[in-house]
Scaffold this active site. Structure first.
Site, PDB file in Angstrom:
ATOM      1  N   HIS A  21      42.412 -10.925 216.843  1.00 19.33           N
ATOM      2  CA  HIS A  21      41.174 -10.160 217.109  1.00 19.33           C
ATOM      3  C   HIS A  21      41.396  -8.688 216.738  1.00 19.33           C
ATOM      4  CE1 HIS A  21      39.159 -13.429 219.093  1.00 19.33           C
ATOM      5  NE2 HIS A  21      39.844 -13.389 220.214  1.00 19.33           N
TER       6      HIS A  21
ATOM      7  N   THR B  25      37.243 -20.279 217.604  1.00 13.84           N
ATOM      8  CA  THR B  25      37.682 -21.651 217.882  1.00 13.84           C
ATOM      9  C   THR B  25      37.275 -22.580 216.739  1.00 13.84           C
ATOM     10  OG1 THR B  25      37.133 -21.102 220.181  1.00 13.84           O
ATOM     11  CG2 THR B  25      37.659 -23.403 219.703  1.00 13.84           C
ATOM     12  N   TRP B  26      36.053 -22.425 216.293  1.00 14.81           N
ATOM     13  CA  TRP B  26      35.503 -23.287 215.233  1.00 14.81           C
ATOM     14  C   TRP B  26      36.241 -23.054 213.916  1.00 14.81           C
ATOM     15  CZ3 TRP B  26      29.825 -22.616 213.179  1.00 14.81           C
ATOM     16  CH2 TRP B  26      29.463 -23.736 212.426  1.00 14.81           C
TER      17      TRP B  26
HETATM   18  N1  PPS Z   1      32.702 -26.285 216.665  1.00 21.28           N
HETATM   19  C1  PPS Z   1      31.880 -25.296 216.963  1.00 21.28           C
HETATM   20  N2  PPS Z   1      30.733 -25.119 216.279  1.00 21.28           N
HETATM   21  C2  PPS Z   1      29.890 -24.116 216.589  1.00 21.28           C
HETATM   22  N3  PPS Z   1      30.092 -23.233 217.583  1.00 21.28           N
HETATM   23  C3  PPS Z   1      31.228 -23.372 218.292  1.00 21.28           C
HETATM   24  C4  PPS Z   1      32.173 -24.386 218.019  1.00 21.28           C
HETATM   25  N4  PPS Z   1      33.193 -24.263 218.895  1.00 21.28           N
HETATM   26  C5  PPS Z   1      32.904 -23.233 219.696  1.00 21.28           C
HETATM   27  N5  PPS Z   1      31.720 -22.688 219.337  1.00 21.28           N
HETATM   28  C6  PPS Z   1      31.006 -21.563 219.946  1.00 21.28           C
HETATM   29  O1  PPS Z   1      31.674 -20.341 219.605  1.00 21.28           O
HETATM   30  C7  PPS Z   1      31.572 -19.426 220.713  1.00 21.28           C
HETATM   31  C8  PPS Z   1      32.965 -19.106 221.214  1.00 21.28           C
HETATM   32  O2  PPS Z   1      33.479 -18.124 220.328  1.00 21.28           O
HETATM   33  P1  PPS Z   1      35.014 -18.007 219.970  1.00 21.28           P
HETATM   34  O3  PPS Z   1      35.550 -19.316 219.632  1.00 21.28           O
HETATM   35  O4  PPS Z   1      35.099 -16.927 218.946  1.00 21.28           O
HETATM   36  O5  PPS Z   1      35.640 -17.505 221.342  1.00 21.28           O
HETATM   37  S1  PPS Z   1      37.082 -16.827 221.499  1.00 21.28           S
HETATM   38  O6  PPS Z   1      37.013 -15.513 220.831  1.00 21.28           O
HETATM   39  O7  PPS Z   1      38.085 -17.718 220.914  1.00 21.28           O
HETATM   40  O8  PPS Z   1      37.245 -16.680 222.964  1.00 21.28           O
HETATM   41  C9  PPS Z   1      30.754 -20.138 221.778  1.00 21.28           C
HETATM   42  O9  PPS Z   1      29.416 -19.769 221.480  1.00 21.28           O
HETATM   43  P2  PPS Z   1      28.226 -19.835 222.555  1.00 21.28           P
HETATM   44  O10 PPS Z   1      27.934 -21.294 222.737  1.00 21.28           O
HETATM   45  O11 PPS Z   1      27.078 -19.111 221.918  1.00 21.28           O
HETATM   46  O12 PPS Z   1      28.715 -19.169 223.786  1.00 21.28           O
HETATM   47  C10 PPS Z   1      31.049 -21.581 221.466  1.00 21.28           C
HETATM   48  O13 PPS Z   1      30.112 -22.472 221.995  1.00 21.28           O
END
Ligand code: PPS
Length: 329
Positions: free
Chosen positions: A142, A79-80
């Protein structure tokens, strides 16, 4: 009558007769939820609708030379990184300082579609507000490197984001429990941990997924860029510049002077995205609530969840799998 399962749980229902026949020939495991299964294909475990999509994508997807891809194992920062790369690529059309920037009103998963899940599993085509962005097309996946459609893996640029397996597992566990079918019990952490360590999770084994892209990033650094979630947390500006250079759209002196890199980081920050209305109350087309993509967003949350024994076991696997490949995560 109970409500129908959301789209992401209707895994067998959309299969064609050919796919149904194929999966009967493949090794099978129980999936995360009791009602679901995973199938082993080309060395990786897939849920059936994703497997059908991967095969279809392998046969039909024709990338343009300029297409850009983000590849990740789930929960490693998809997402990030979607938000960051979308903003880098489209910054001329959507200046990161604009009060109308698309990231302020859309979830990154609506702006950047997944190749196999959105396009091939659910026929969601890019629209004006998604990947048919004014600059280059940008998709996520993925898929393991070994499963990528050949023209893509031979020609296109791929940013691969990875994350420490301990935080990845903890993030996955929380996420999957949020998505469980109505009335189903939580999957206990010990069972889930065993599945993760054994590689029996969607797109797993995690280790082989990471190693496939790691090796390719060493062999063809101009085609695959390996980015660590932890590094983006620690030195965001360095990593944003690194990604822009890799994508051949580095920042001009004027942009540097204007602070464009900092603005990209602010716009895509955890706090900014989690706080926006669309991510507090919105839902994706497949039924998943946007808020579930934003939990803690920190490095090292595993310390609050894993036992010392689990952490030690994962460290041991990391050492065994990645040590020889020179990969430190
Ligand atoms: N902007 C930003 N900055 C830092 N971290 C972020 C951000 N956005 C999403 N997250 C954290 O990323 C985790 C979700 O992973 P993914 O985005 O790969 O999920 S998915 O594969 O799309 O379902 C999930 O990690 P955890 O908090 O450890 O569960 C999200 O909180």
């Amino acid at each position: 009558m109970p409500p129908p399962n959301p789209e992401y749980l209707q895994q067998e229902e959309s299969l064609t007769p050919e796919s149904r026949e194929l999966i009967t020939t493949l090794p099978r495991q129980n999936g995360w939820f009791d009602s679901t299964h995973l199938y082993l294909y080309q060395g990786f475990w897939f849920q059936p609708d994703h497997l059908q999509a991967v095969i279809s994508c392998q046969s039909h997807f024709q990338p343009l030379h300029s297409d850009v891809f983000l590849a990740t194992y789930p929960k490693c920062g998809t997402t990030w990184l979607k938000a960051i790369i979308f903003t880098i690529l489209n910054r001329k059309h959507f200046p990161p300082s604009s009060p109308n920037h698309p990231l302020l009103t859309a979830n990154p998963h609506q702006l950047v579609l997944s190749l196999e899940i959105d396009l091939y599993a659910h026929n969601r085509l890019p629209t004006a507000s998604t990947t048919s962005s004014p600059s280059r097309r940008f998709f996520s996946t993925h898929m393991p490197h070994a499963s990528l459609p050949q023209p893509l893996s031979q020609r296109n640029k791929v940013v691969y984001a990875c994350r420490s397996p301990k935080d990845t597992f903890v993030s996955l566990w929380h996420f999957m429990n949020k998505l469980r079918p109505q009335g189903a019990p939580e999957r206990d952490m010990e069972t889930a941990f065993r599945m993760f360590c054994d590689g029996a999770v969607g797109y797993g084994p995690f280790w082989d997924h990471v190693l496939g892209y790691w090796r390719r990033s060493l062999e063809e650094p101009e085609r695959v860029l390996f980015v660590r979630y932890e590094d983006v947390k620690e030195e965001g500006a360095v990593q944003v510049r690194r990604m822009a250079e890799f994508l051949e759209c580095g920042f001009s002196a004027e942009e540097e002077e204007e602070g464009v890199v900092d603005r990209i980081l602010e716009l895509s920050s955890f706090e900014s995205m989690r706080g926006s209305e669309v991510n507090r109350v919105g839902r994706l087309g497949n039924g998943i609530e946007n808020k579930h993509f934003f939990r803690e967003g920190v490095v090292g949350d595993w310390k609050n969840c894993l036992s010392a024994q689990m952490a030690q076991e994962l460290d041991g696997i990391v050492e065994e799998k990645f040590g020889g490949a020179g990969l430190v995560i």
